[in-house]
Design an enzyme around this catalytic site. Structure first.
Site, short mmCIF file in Angstrom:
data_model
loop_
_atom_site.label_atom_id
_atom_site.label_comp_id
_atom_site.label_asym_id
_atom_site.label_seq_id
_atom_site.Cartn_x
_atom_site.Cartn_y
_atom_site.Cartn_z
N HIS A 66 -3.62 6.18 3.56
CA HIS A 66 -4.39 4.83 2.44
C HIS A 66 -3.48 3.68 3.63
O HIS A 66 -4.64 2.75 4.14
CB HIS A 66 -4.00 4.56 2.09
N ASP A 80 0.63 -1.30 -0.11
CA ASP A 80 0.42 -0.19 -0.46
C ASP A 80 0.60 1.51 -0.13
O ASP A 80 2.56 1.22 -0.41
CB ASP A 80 -0.92 0.69 1.31
N SER A 110 -10.98 -0.81 -0.44
CA SER A 110 -9.29 -0.72 -0.12
C SER A 110 -9.82 -1.44 0.96
O SER A 110 -9.11 -1.89 1.75
CB SER A 110 -9.44 1.02 -0.11
#
Length: 1456
Positions: free
Chosen positions: A398, A165, A584
């Site tokens: 994220h 990520d 996600s």
């Protein structure tokens, strides 16, 4: 790109370059072109709706902690750029009244998007209401809570999860320890190289313990640091190159406040000096006083312009602080420390000696924080024997959020735990900070290498993008090796490109070895996280979640999980948690659930097979709907942890086998699929037979005798008893596999979507569920019979989350469609997705999409391009949370008209040498108005590399799991721009393919002549604004196969430069081929009957319209449209160009021969052979003389002797003297090989001596007749002499000033030596250069006393006066022949103004010189600016400019 959204924006697993990401790609602040299956705005990662949930104190109920957090929530935390881009979406996620499920408390909210204000009044929920927190970190829907209640020790312990990520912050809430006290994050890696620092430079400390850092700063070494060798490796990094856009903006705001304070002080002082001068000199008339006042005014103007963003060469631009890095070996480990003084608010902080040294995170698991202001965590890793330092920071919240969902552990608030709180994390940063957090191939491959090195059990990757070829590409191949050979389970997001079919992204949704996860929302999540007015009665797939099947027929979505959560985010966000949703988030939810299952298997000592586990997950997933077609939406169902575990308990004795399925159509086609996918009309008009090959796959370490040979499965084949799908009843399957045929007959099916599967079930153990599946998807299209073709659909009913699909066979010849959508029957605003998708083999899906908001019943019209003869899926979907407060469904009527103006050729080519090009356009469907419009907007020039090098990469980071070494090909391209503009570099053979590419990585850096990197990019090149000048592009391509790289050594670079609107070329049209010559018969428009073809001619642009840098053979590119829409895209306004456009290319012809040169040659005086030979020999000597490089002192001395001999041979040849002057002045600044300034003055005098100024004056005083050829020749010669004279005077003036400065420096050095030996201070005044006397020489009066000037140097009075006289005479003479304010001579003006103390005027002229785009940035000009600023006393500006030097003029290009 990421697959998540902060707050309510949904997350897409596709790059922002695609049609995914809920149309957020057009936002300016979007960082994530592709960043997992989620989307984050680039400039505003704090922008989503996000509750701050601080860690609850011991003894305080978690709900009170939440209540306090909500009470303290501020709307200012949600930055405006996200709101302005998503106000429609937010209007649903911030209702004016909502209630929490299970609570009687009501929350009243109000929001004014125009003002950016938000007000909330809360009645806090009671401490007994746990539903709220359960909905913020949901786990119940996948049976994780039930599983942990029964097996609390199987909470992920013993399992290591790799997070592919944007990077994980090891200091984030919940990411410190596991449930059994082990470190949560066991390694943190930047696999992209975006944080790499070149530390190959070795220095040693002086006797005081100081070293010189890479930035030039003097750094003190901590005496306690152990360094047996005494060698310190140094490097430096711009801090902002490590940070996200959001953090940079916050820091810039804080730093700007301090900057503005210093600017105000400087401006106040400058204004004071100007005011005092005006009081003293009310109306100055003397030239010197006027100049002095002008100087003071220039100082004021300079300060004020620093705040004017329109003045780019002066306005303040914060490049951020510089970090100095030091690396050394302490005898056991490599260690590193950072000097962050430049980042600190207060002096004395951040010193290198005060930094705690770190080694590779994996060794000691320690991290640092740069400063309190940024609160940004960093990790250090050292590679290549200390030559490379990797500073690891995250490039978006994220990755931390994803890791938190997977495995966060909050002992004080267990309801906020991740799914597997006992699991450990390895952070593999694949999002490149240089690319705004987009993944890049190097990061992906290094991450796979790290997975094997750290023995991870699971991978979660919430990134992805569309692909042209599913289940193909370098990364896909390497990932399959990691899964099959090393037993790793790979989980990834499906993407956020729904709700149309075949929108799953790569790698997750399109790869056989990776589990693809869709996003599901439960009523609890809708109530708690999304705060809906009225929650749905049952769960639903998020509208934007991508759907299957893949283009080759596979299911696409393996299963679904919960797609939203409040989870930890990095410290720099200044909050502990944040709400995001998207695939996600569903992917780590599923990954955490699988970690629970693996934890149980490991604890029980059972061997883990990724394929057996996958089969358990698929066969135990909970179906959400009983409609077979929903399998393409949700996959096998919603993940069920407890059921999967129980399934695996019963499968303990079964062989760890997985089954590959290959599907072929017809004999010997050579093309295989993974399922049956029919969607074109011709496929649905007849039955088809498909060959299915099923082959069992054993692990590499399987026992041939005891496992492989005896293997035999008695498989029962089932197809659901469907009339249109037939298969054999049984199959005996052995290790070598079997083939069989199935028959698909869609002829009797209704138009629309049909889905079924052929499944193989163990006839002896049917409880196992399907062993393998062959998906069969049929999208039978509606075939239009009317002419012109029109498709209509009435009374479509919509409730929240409802989706209507219509498949239409687009008529052959169609180029665009015009649709009208009429909505009625609803009472509250509704939001809809309207998508049109077509599939073309070996291409990415052809997608048109729009978000439509209906405030009240009304109709909207659209026009969109189409491909004729290819089935279109029209998808209309009501957003899942839109209209939840109403129970009245909306009804829709849709009408689609198909139009055709089809060029015979898809691309129009105009050969410049032919002057015109014929185009034939056909109205294939109905009557159309042909009204062509074409504009050329780009210049394309092709380049070959000037250098190509192949070399192996780092053995540690870049060696594949089987020992193969990765190599890198570095290509160097050089080009010059005659005109500035927006430039995009393209490598056609590589660009546009991320996952479906044989090469694992491509990355380029575009540098100016000073090695400053102006742009970086990968498979998706980005445009950059460049000025006129010389540039270098370095392209880095990686692969382990040398032969593949060798074939790319001559790869062509295409450089596209956008033409400005005023320079774009609008082409004309003619109805006749001779129209370009006669000028008659212009073509504007014509009405074409159905089936009619009409030719017309495009007229090539005239020579004067062709850009200067368009060399012969280069291309001018643009678009041509043939018609107009009848209903505009906005408000039904017709007349807009049709959305279907064709590419138009113009091949630039050779330029016309210059008539002037030809005429000059004809008019030339004929010379005899002897004179001609003598001139040729002389010119050849001069050419050789000017071509010497003179890289050493010996070469310079030899050149001087040769020049002297030539001067003796040709004492009156002006061109020789010009070449000598150019040579000696050009090498003035090159250390020991430079010529002395005296030599420059002598060379300049030689030129000046040969120019008759009286003749020049007489000539330019006369009027030259244009028709007179002799007069024109004389004029040309005189202009040459004038320019040579001006250049010589200019260079002589610069040399005189340099001579004066050199002598002043020598005198000062002697003075310092004398003063150091003298015991008493001398009161003797300076007898050297006096600025006031120099000003008298220049303006005949003294400057005002309040104009600051440096102290007077000690030098002989005679020397100073002599130099001053000669300089002023030289400058006065130059002003006679040239404009000294032009950029060509402005440097002398700057130095002269500086010399006489008019520093403000010198700054003004220097600014004019710096902004001149005709030449590249010159370091000496900026150094002069620093000197001027220091002399004025503006130390903060001088420091700012000094910092800029390292940016504008780096010593080398950064590492790839």
């Amino acid at each position: 790109m990421l697959s998540s959204h902060i707050a309510s924006s949904s997350c897409s697993g596709l790059r922002l370059g695609s049609t995914s990401c809920l149309k957020l790609k057009a936002r300016k602040g979007c960082v994530h072109r592709r960043c997992g299956s989620g989307l984050l705005p680039v400039q505003s990662r704090l922008q989503g709706r996000s509750f701050r949930l601080p860690n609850a104190k011991r003894g305080v109920p978690p709900h009170n902690s939440l209540g306090t957090a909500i009470k303290n929530f501020k709307w200012q935390d949600l930055q405006s750029s996200w709101i302005s881009s998503n106000r429609e979406l937010l209007s649903h996620d911030f209702p004016r009244n909502f209630s929490v499920l299970g609570s009687q408390d009501t929350y009243s909210t109000s929001m004014d998007f125009n003002e950016g204000s938000y007000r909330t009044e809360f009645n806090y929920p009671s401490s007994s209401d746990s539903h709220f927190l359960e909905g913020l970190m949901p786990k119940k829907g996948i049976e994780a809570i039930q599983f942990l209640e029964e097996h609390p020790e199987y909470d992920g312990r013993g399992i290591t999860v790799a997070i592919f990520d944007s990077g994980v912050d090891p200091a984030a809430a919940g990411l410190q320890v596991t449930t059994d006290g082990k470190p949560k994050v066991i390694d943190v890696l930047d696999c992209t190289g975006s944080g790499d620092v070149d530390t190959s430079t070795i220095v040693t400390a002086d006797e005081d313990g100081f070293i010189t850092g890479a930035s030039g700063a003097r750094l003190q070494i901590n005496k306690e640091w152990i360094n047996p060798t005494g060698e310190w490796r140094v490097g430096s990094k711009l801090a902002f190159s490590l940070f996200t856009g959001t953090l940079i903006n916050r820091l810039k705001g804080e730093r700007k406040k301090k900057w503005d304070e210093k600017q105000r002080e400087a401006l106040t002082e400058a204004l004071r000096q100007l005011t005092e001068f005006d009081k003293k000199h009310l109306k100055p008339t003397e030239p010197a006083l006027k100049k002095a006042r002008e100087d003071l005014q220039n100082r004021v103007d300079f300060i004020q312009k620093q705040s004017d963003v329109t003045i780019f060469y002066l306005s303040y631009e914060d490049n951020g602080p510089v970090i100095d890095a030091v690396v050394w070996h302490d005898g056991n480990l490599w260690r590193a420390a950072l000097d962050t003084q430049d980042m600190e608010e207060e002096s004395g902080l951040g010193k290198l000696a005060d930094c705690t040294p770190l080694t590779n995170y994996r060794m000691e698991r320690k991290y640092g924080v740069f400063t309190r202001m940024d609160a940004c965590t960093y990790v250090l890793n050292i590679f290549d024997d200390g030559n490379v330092l990797s500073i690891v920071t995250d490039c978006s919240p994220h990755g931390t959020h994803v890791a938190g969902i997977t495995a966060a552990h909050h002992p004080e608030e267990p309801l906020l735990n991740g799914v597997a709180p006992g699991a450990q994390i390895v952070s593999c940063k694949i999002g490149d900070t240089r690319l705004g957090s987009m993944e890049m191939g190097t990061g992906l491959v290094r991450a796979l290498i790290a997975v094997v090195e750290t023995k991870c059990d699971l991978i979660n990757m919430s990134y992805g993008e569309p692909t042209s070829m599913p289940n193909y590409g370098r990364f896909i191949q390497l990932a399959e090796e990691v899964v099959n050979k090393h037993g790793v389970i790979f989980v990834s997001s499906a993407g956020n490109n729904g709700p149309s079919l075949t929108t799953v992204g790569a790698p997750g949704g399109t790869s056989s070895s990776i589990l693809s996860v869709g996003a599901y929302v439960t009523p609890s999540m809708a109530a708690s996280a999304h705060s809906l007015v009225e929650t749905p009665t049952e769960g639903v797939q998020y509208t934007w979640s991508s759907r299957g099947p893949t283009a080759d027929g596979d299911i696409g979505v393996t299963l679904s999980a919960l797609g939203g959560a409040v989870a930890p985010v990095p410290k720099w966000t200044l909050q502990p948690r944040m709400l995001m949703n998207g695939t996600s988030m569903s992917s780590p939810c599923a990954c955490g659930g699988i970690a629970l299952v693996l934890s149980a298997l490991k604890a029980e000592g059972r061997k883990i097979s990724p394929h057996v586990v996958r089969k358990a997950l698929e066969n135990t997933a909970a179906p959400v709907h009983d409609v077979p077609e929903e399998t393409l939406t949700i996959g096998r169902g919603l993940l069920q942890v407890d059921r999967a575990y129980k399934y695996l308990q019963t499968c303990e004795e079964l062989p760890p086998v997985h089954y590959t399925v290959e599907v072929g159509r017809g004999p010997n086609t050579g093309v295989t699929f993974r399922g049956v996918y029919l969607r074109e009309a011709y496929d649905c008009r007849q039955a088809s037979e498909w060959n299915i090959t099923v082959k069992p796959q054993f692990p590499e370490d399987a026992d041939n005798l005891n496992q492989v040979v005896p293997f035999e499965e008695r498989v029962k084949l089932e197809s659901g008893n469907l009339s249109w799908l037939k298969c054999p009843e049984y199959l005996l399957l052995t290790n070598n596999g079997r083939s069989f045929n199935i028959v698909v007959d869609p002829t009797g099916l209704k138009d629309g979507l049909h889905y079924a599967e052929v499944v193989g079930v163990d006839s002896e153990a049917p409880w196992r569920g399907p062993l393998f599946r062959i998906p069969v998807t049929i999208c039978k299209p509606l075939e239009l019979k009317t002419s012109p073709p029109v498709a209509s659909f009435s009374n479509l009913s919509f409730v929240p989350g409802a989706i209507e699909r219509r498949f239409i066979s687009v008529p052959e010849g169609t180029t665009w469609a015009e649709a009208t959508l009429k909505m009625a029957g609803f009472d509250t605003p509704r939001r809809f997705y309207v998508n049109a998708v077509q599939l073309v083999p070996k291409q990415r899906p052809f997608v048109w999409s729009s978000f439509v908001n209906f405030q009240s019943p009304s109709s909207k019209s659209f026009a969109f391009p189409l491909i004729g003869g290819v089935t279109m899926e029209l998808t209309i979907a009501q957003f899942w949370s839109s209209g939840n407060g109403s129970h009245i469904p909306a009804t829709a009527d849709v009408e689609i008209e198909y139009h055709s103006l089809l060029g015979v050729n898809n691309e129009v080519l105009i050969k410049g040498s032919e002057g015109t090009a014929r185009v034939d356009v056909k109205a294939a469907l109905g009557s159309e108005t042909l009204a062509p419009s074409a504009t050329l907007k780009k210049v394309r020039v092709a380049y070959r590399p000037v250098e190509a090098k192949v070399a192996p990469l780092s053995a540690l980071r870049d060696k594949l799991t089987d020992g193969r070494q990765i190599n890198a090909l570095t290509l160097t391209y050089k080009f010059s721009l005659a005109e500035g503009g927006n430039v995009t570099p393209r490598i056609p053979i590589l660009n546009g393919r991320m996952y479906d590419n044989e090469f694992e990585s491509q990355f380029y850096m575009l540098c100016d002549s000073n090695k400053r990197v102006l742009s970086m990019g990968d498979v998706y090149p980005v445009g950059v604004k460049l000025s006129k000048g010389d540039y270098t592009l370095l392209l880095h391509i990686r692969h382990d196969n040398m032969n593949h790289l060798e074939k790319l050594k001559k790869a062509v670079l295409l450089l596209d430069r956008d033409l400005e609107d005023k320079n774009s070329i609008k082409l004309g049209f003619s109805s006749h081929i001779d129209g370009v010559i006669t000028g008659g018969g212009p073509f504007k428009s014509a009405l074409l009957a159905a089936g009619e073809t009409r030719p017309f001619y495009i007229v090539a642009p005239t020579d004067d319209r062709i850009p200067k840098d368009a060399t012969p053979g280069s291309l001018l590119l643009g678009e041509i449209s043939y018609g107009e829409v009848s209903v505009g895209n906005r408000g039904g306004n017709g007349g807009a160009a049709c959305p279907s456009k064709a590419r138009i290319t113009f091949v630039v012809p050779p330029p016309p021969k210059s008539e002037d040169k030809a005429k000059e040659k004809e008019d030339g005086v004929k010379k005899n052979v002897s004179d001609t030979l003598e001139e040729e020999v002389r010119d050849a000597k001069i050419k050789v003389l000017s071509s010497f490089l003179l890289s050493t002192k010996e070469e310079r001395e030899e050149w001087e002797k040769l020049a002297e001999s030539f001067k003796a041979d040709y004492p009156k040849h002006l061109q020789l003297m010009i070449e000598i002057l150019n040579k000696v002045s050009g090498l003035q600044g090159k250390e020991e090989e430079k010529f002395s300034v005296v030599k420059i003055i002598e060379a300049a005098d030689d030129v000046i001596r040969l120019v008759n100024t009286d003749s020049l004056a007489r000539h330019f005083a006369m009027k030259c007749e244009a028709e007179d050829a002799d007069a024109a020749k004389v004029k040309k010669e005189m202009e040459k002499q004038r320019d040579a004279l001006a250049d010589a005077l200019y260079k002589k003036g610069l040399a005189l000033i340099q001579l004066e400065e050199d002598r002043t420096t020598q005198q000062n050095e002697k003075s310092l030596e004398v003063s150091s030996t003298s015991s008493t201070e001398s009161d003797t005044p300076d007898a050297g250069f006096d600025k006031e006397k120099a000003a008298e020489q220049s303006e005949k009066v003294e400057p005002p006393s309040n104009v600051s000037s440096p102290s007077k140097p000690e030098s002989s009075s005679e020397m100073s006066t002599s130099t001053t006289d000669e300089l002023e005479q030289t400058f006065a003479e130059l002003r006679k022949w040239a404009d000294t304010s032009s950029s060509k001579y402005l440097l002398l003006t700057v130095k002269r103004e500086k010399r006489v103390g008019r520093l403000g005027s010198a700054l003004k002229f220097l600014g004019d010189l710096i902004q001149d785009e005709s030449m590249p940035p010159q370091k000496n000009l900026y150094e002069i600016r620093i000197q001027l600023l220091e002399e004025i006393g503006w130390s903060h500006l001088a420091a700012y400019e000094r910092k800029w030097l390292s940016v504008r003029f780096p010593t080398s290009c950064p590492l790839f």
